[in-house]
Design an enzyme around this catalytic site. Structure first.
Site, PDB file in Angstrom:
ATOM      1  N   GLU A  68       0.790  -1.234   0.209  1.00  0.00           N
ATOM      2  CA  GLU A  68       0.040  -0.181  -0.104  1.00  0.00           C
ATOM      3  C   GLU A  68       0.526   0.968   0.069  1.00  0.00           C
ATOM      4  O   GLU A  68       0.407   2.185   0.317  1.00  0.00           O
ATOM      5  CB  GLU A  68      -1.131  -0.374   1.377  1.00  0.00           C
ATOM      6  CG  GLU A  68      -1.266  -0.777   0.954  1.00  0.00           C
ATOM      7  CD  GLU A  68      -2.967  -1.215   2.231  1.00  0.00           C
ATOM      8  OE1 GLU A  68      -2.311  -0.548   3.375  1.00  0.00           O
ATOM      9  OE2 GLU A  68      -3.690  -2.373   2.479  1.00  0.00           O
ATOM     10  N   ASN A  90       2.634  -5.234  -2.988  1.00  0.00           N
ATOM     11  CA  ASN A  90       0.643  -5.251  -2.943  1.00  0.00           C
ATOM     12  C   ASN A  90      -0.561  -4.204  -2.743  1.00  0.00           C
ATOM     13  O   ASN A  90       0.351  -3.194  -1.365  1.00  0.00           O
ATOM     14  CB  ASN A  90       0.971  -6.477  -1.169  1.00  0.00           C
ATOM     15  CG  ASN A  90      -0.568  -6.921  -1.943  1.00  0.00           C
ATOM     16  OD1 ASN A  90      -0.661  -8.000  -2.083  1.00  0.00           O
ATOM     17  ND2 ASN A  90      -1.180  -6.605  -0.425  1.00  0.00           N
ATOM     18  N   GLU A 106      -6.186 -10.656  -1.574  1.00  0.00           N
ATOM     19  CA  GLU A 106      -7.056 -10.610  -0.364  1.00  0.00           C
ATOM     20  C   GLU A 106      -8.444  -9.745  -0.704  1.00  0.00           C
ATOM     21  O   GLU A 106      -9.297  -9.410  -0.180  1.00  0.00           O
ATOM     22  CB  GLU A 106      -6.082  -9.088   0.438  1.00  0.00           C
ATOM     23  CG  GLU A 106      -5.007  -9.294   0.674  1.00  0.00           C
ATOM     24  CD  GLU A 106      -4.808  -7.915   2.012  1.00  0.00           C
ATOM     25  OE1 GLU A 106      -5.516  -6.440   2.161  1.00  0.00           O
ATOM     26  OE2 GLU A 106      -3.564  -7.663   1.656  1.00  0.00           O
ATOM     27  N   ASP A 114     -12.090  -9.737  -1.071  1.00  0.00           N
ATOM     28  CA  ASP A 114     -13.151 -10.041  -0.447  1.00  0.00           C
ATOM     29  C   ASP A 114     -14.241  -8.860  -1.238  1.00  0.00           C
ATOM     30  O   ASP A 114     -13.995  -8.298  -1.578  1.00  0.00           O
ATOM     31  CB  ASP A 114     -13.341  -9.788   0.512  1.00  0.00           C
ATOM     32  CG  ASP A 114     -12.993  -8.448   1.702  1.00  0.00           C
ATOM     33  OD1 ASP A 114     -13.035  -7.171   0.258  1.00  0.00           O
ATOM     34  OD2 ASP A 114     -12.967  -8.387   2.880  1.00  0.00           O
ATOM     35  N   HIS A 149     -10.267  -6.022  -2.612  1.00  0.00           N
ATOM     36  CA  HIS A 149     -11.484  -5.768  -1.957  1.00  0.00           C
ATOM     37  C   HIS A 149     -12.794  -4.608  -2.137  1.00  0.00           C
ATOM     38  O   HIS A 149     -12.417  -3.214  -2.730  1.00  0.00           O
ATOM     39  CB  HIS A 149     -10.815  -4.001  -0.051  1.00  0.00           C
ATOM     40  CG  HIS A 149      -9.974  -5.372   0.592  1.00  0.00           C
ATOM     41  ND1 HIS A 149      -9.923  -6.843   0.915  1.00  0.00           N
ATOM     42  CD2 HIS A 149      -8.697  -5.187   0.331  1.00  0.00           C
ATOM     43  CE1 HIS A 149      -9.262  -7.446   1.844  1.00  0.00           C
ATOM     44  NE2 HIS A 149      -8.395  -5.627   1.971  1.00  0.00           N
TER      45      HIS A 149
HETATM   46  O1  G3I Z   1      -5.621  -8.310  18.769  1.00  0.00           O
HETATM   47  C1  G3I Z   1      -6.241  -7.173  19.040  1.00  0.00           C
HETATM   48  C2  G3I Z   1      -6.300  -6.991  20.575  1.00  0.00           C
HETATM   49  O2  G3I Z   1      -5.785  -7.808  21.355  1.00  0.00           O
HETATM   50  C3  G3I Z   1      -7.209  -5.947  20.393  1.00  0.00           C
HETATM   51  O3  G3I Z   1      -7.550  -5.773  21.581  1.00  0.00           O
HETATM   52  C4  G3I Z   1      -8.310  -5.048  19.597  1.00  0.00           C
HETATM   53  C5  G3I Z   1      -8.801  -4.188  20.380  1.00  0.00           C
HETATM   54  O4  G3I Z   1      -8.905  -3.224  19.060  1.00  0.00           O
HETATM   55  O5  G3I Z   1      -7.675  -5.160  19.129  1.00  0.00           O
HETATM   56  C6  G3I Z   1      -6.858  -6.230  18.098  1.00  0.00           C
HETATM   57  O6  G3I Z   1      -6.270  -6.001  17.450  1.00  0.00           O
HETATM   58  C7  G3I Z   1      -6.180  -5.953  16.352  1.00  0.00           C
HETATM   59  C8  G3I Z   1      -6.386  -6.975  14.366  1.00  0.00           C
HETATM   60  O7  G3I Z   1      -6.833  -6.719  13.833  1.00  0.00           O
HETATM   61  C9  G3I Z   1      -6.544  -8.563  15.435  1.00  0.00           C
HETATM   62  O8  G3I Z   1      -8.018  -8.089  14.782  1.00  0.00           O
HETATM   63  C10 G3I Z   1      -6.674  -4.436  15.543  1.00  0.00           C
HETATM   64  O9  G3I Z   1      -6.805  -3.728  16.742  1.00  0.00           O
HETATM   65  C11 G3I Z   1      -6.912  -4.693  13.932  1.00  0.00           C
HETATM   66  O10 G3I Z   1      -6.379  -2.857  13.519  1.00  0.00           O
HETATM   67  C12 G3I Z   1      -6.497  -5.212  13.416  1.00  0.00           C
HETATM   68  O11 G3I Z   1      -7.320  -5.003  11.865  1.00  0.00           O
HETATM   69  C13 G3I Z   1      -6.375  -5.753  10.506  1.00  0.00           C
HETATM   70  C14 G3I Z   1      -6.281  -4.838  10.280  1.00  0.00           C
HETATM   71  O12 G3I Z   1      -6.076  -5.152   8.586  1.00  0.00           O
HETATM   72  C15 G3I Z   1      -4.877  -3.488  10.144  1.00  0.00           C
HETATM   73  O13 G3I Z   1      -4.456  -2.782   9.773  1.00  0.00           O
HETATM   74  C16 G3I Z   1      -7.467  -6.734  10.144  1.00  0.00           C
HETATM   75  O14 G3I Z   1      -8.103  -8.012  11.653  1.00  0.00           O
HETATM   76  C17 G3I Z   1      -6.763  -7.177   8.869  1.00  0.00           C
HETATM   77  O15 G3I Z   1      -8.255  -8.068   8.452  1.00  0.00           O
HETATM   78  C18 G3I Z   1      -6.697  -6.625   8.252  1.00  0.00           C
HETATM   79  O16 G3I Z   1      -6.471  -6.355   6.411  1.00  0.00           O
HETATM   80  C19 G3I Z   1      -5.588  -5.564   6.063  1.00  0.00           C
HETATM   81  C20 G3I Z   1      -4.395  -5.848   5.254  1.00  0.00           C
HETATM   82  O17 G3I Z   1      -3.550  -6.189   6.729  1.00  0.00           O
HETATM   83  C21 G3I Z   1      -3.762  -4.778   3.679  1.00  0.00           C
HETATM   84  N1  G3I Z   1      -4.978  -5.257   3.060  1.00  0.00           N
HETATM   85  C22 G3I Z   1      -6.168  -4.624   3.787  1.00  0.00           C
HETATM   86  C23 G3I Z   1      -6.759  -5.233   5.050  1.00  0.00           C
HETATM   87  C24 G3I Z   1      -7.925  -4.489   5.466  1.00  0.00           C
HETATM   88  O18 G3I Z   1      -8.210  -3.558   6.279  1.00  0.00           O
END
Ligand code: G3I
Length: 305
Positions: free
Chosen positions: A127, A169, A235, A237, A206
């Site tokens: 990105e 990516n 990725e 969806d 996405h």
């Molecule tokens: O694990 C912690 C947890 O301990 C905490 O209590 C909670 C509170 O916010 O957060 C949890 O972490 C979260 C993590 O996902 C696991 O669920 C993060 O806040 C959250 O920001 C994170 O989001 C991820 C996101 O990337 C971060 O940028 C998504 O799961 C994930 O699907 C998403 O994936 C991205 C790709 O890496 C790049 N392209 C876009 C895609 C979708 O946004």
């Protein structure tokens, strides 16, 4: 083929999913994942914040858990992601200049070395381009270390794991007429002409109503492939439901199948309830693990190809 991975394999392609380590002990989740998919991307566990929470102190426990599950079940792994403006550990977020450049390169080297030989392809840089019509690089602390930060990351990754395919990516790079697509294309063309080690380009894919599957998707994939790189849907969806969602999924599969160098497709999660999209139903299985219309259209499109 009667599963996504079997149907994709008939044309030499893979079909993958993002996996969250914390869900692997959910039996419904892991049995669907094992049955349907043969390429695994760690949804969060190999990112910069997860793997280097303190500078120089690496934590590979969750990433290793996913790699180990993949190996036990005979699946390949896509590494995600070595260098990114987002999901940086706190210590990195306020760094700048040559100190940040070195910290980024050290991170790329250490993580790619840890997983050497176990990763089919790495998202080396994620990105790095701006949205909208500028075609510019995205402003970030990494970009402010100099425009060559991306190629520096690729060279470090190649040195650390010479056998992994190295990918750029990004999202919203699916429509050939978009400025962001053209900007990434120009970078890849430049890298290939100068011998910067890049092997592949990942299209996150996405999609939603404001950003639908473009009718020129095959053109985009073919033009990138013609530069001498593999392309992958990384990725996928698609928001929505029913027939409309199923038809859009079919279009993505057909676009990939139309390009010999489109080597595989990964969806960004297993069930709708596993999706990063807090609401919505963007995936191939419903929250109970039942196959949706979108699943059937993907399977049929793979089998038709
Ligand atoms: O694990 C912690 C947890 O301990 C905490 O209590 C909670 C509170 O916010 O957060 C949890 O972490 C979260 C993590 O996902 C696991 O669920 C993060 O806040 C959250 O920001 C994170 O989001 C991820 C996101 O990337 C971060 O940028 C998504 O799961 C994930 O699907 C998403 O994936 C991205 C790709 O890496 C790049 N392209 C876009 C895609 C979708 O946004």
């Amino acid at each position: 083929g009667s599963t996504l991975q079997a149907a994709a394999a008939e044309s030499g392609r893979y079909f993958g999913t993002a996996i969250a380590a914390s869900r692997l002990n959910d039996g419904t989740y892991s049995s669907i994942a094992n049955r349907e998919f043969n390429m695994i991307t760690a949804e969060n566990e190999m990112k910069m914040d997860a793997t280097e929470p303190q500078r120089g102190q690496f934590n590979f426990s969750s990433g290793d858990q996913i790699v180990s599950w993949a190996r036990q079940n005979g699946k390949k792994v896509r590494g995600h992601a070595l260098a990114w403006h987002s999901q940086q550990p706190g210590w990195m977020q306020n760094m700048s200049g040559s100190a940040l450049r070195q910290a980024m390169l050290d991170h790329v080297t250490q993580v790619a070395t840890h997983y050497r030989g176990q990763v089919y392809a790495w998202d080396v840089v994620n990105e790095a381009f701006a949205d909208g019509s500028s075609g510019a690089r995205r402003d970030s602390n990494l970009q402010r270390t100099g425009n060559d930060w991306i190629e520096a990351a690729f060279r470090a990754a190649r040195a650390a794991d010479p056998n992994a395919k190295l990918c750029y990516n990004d999202y919203n790079t699916d429509n050939w007429s978009h400025a962001k697509t053209q900007a990434v294309y120009s970078m890849v063309r430049d890298f290939k002409s100068r011998g910067v080690p890049i092997d592949c380009v990942g299209f996150q894919a996405h999609f939603n109503s404001g950003n639908p599957v473009p009718s020129n998707y095959h053109t985009t994939l073919q033009n990138f492939a013609a530069l001498g790189v593999d392309v992958q849907i990384t990725e996928l969806d698609i928001e929505g439901s029913g027939t409309s969602q199923a038809q859009q999924y079919q279009g993505v599969v057909q676009a990939c199948l139309s390009e010999a160098r489109c080597t595989g497709i990964t969806v960004w999660g297993v069930r709708d309830t596993d999706s990063w999209r807090a609401s919505g139903t963007p995936l191939l299985f419903d929250g109970s693990g039942n196959k949706k219309a979108a699943y059937t259209s993907v399977l049929n499109a793979l089998n038709a190809g």
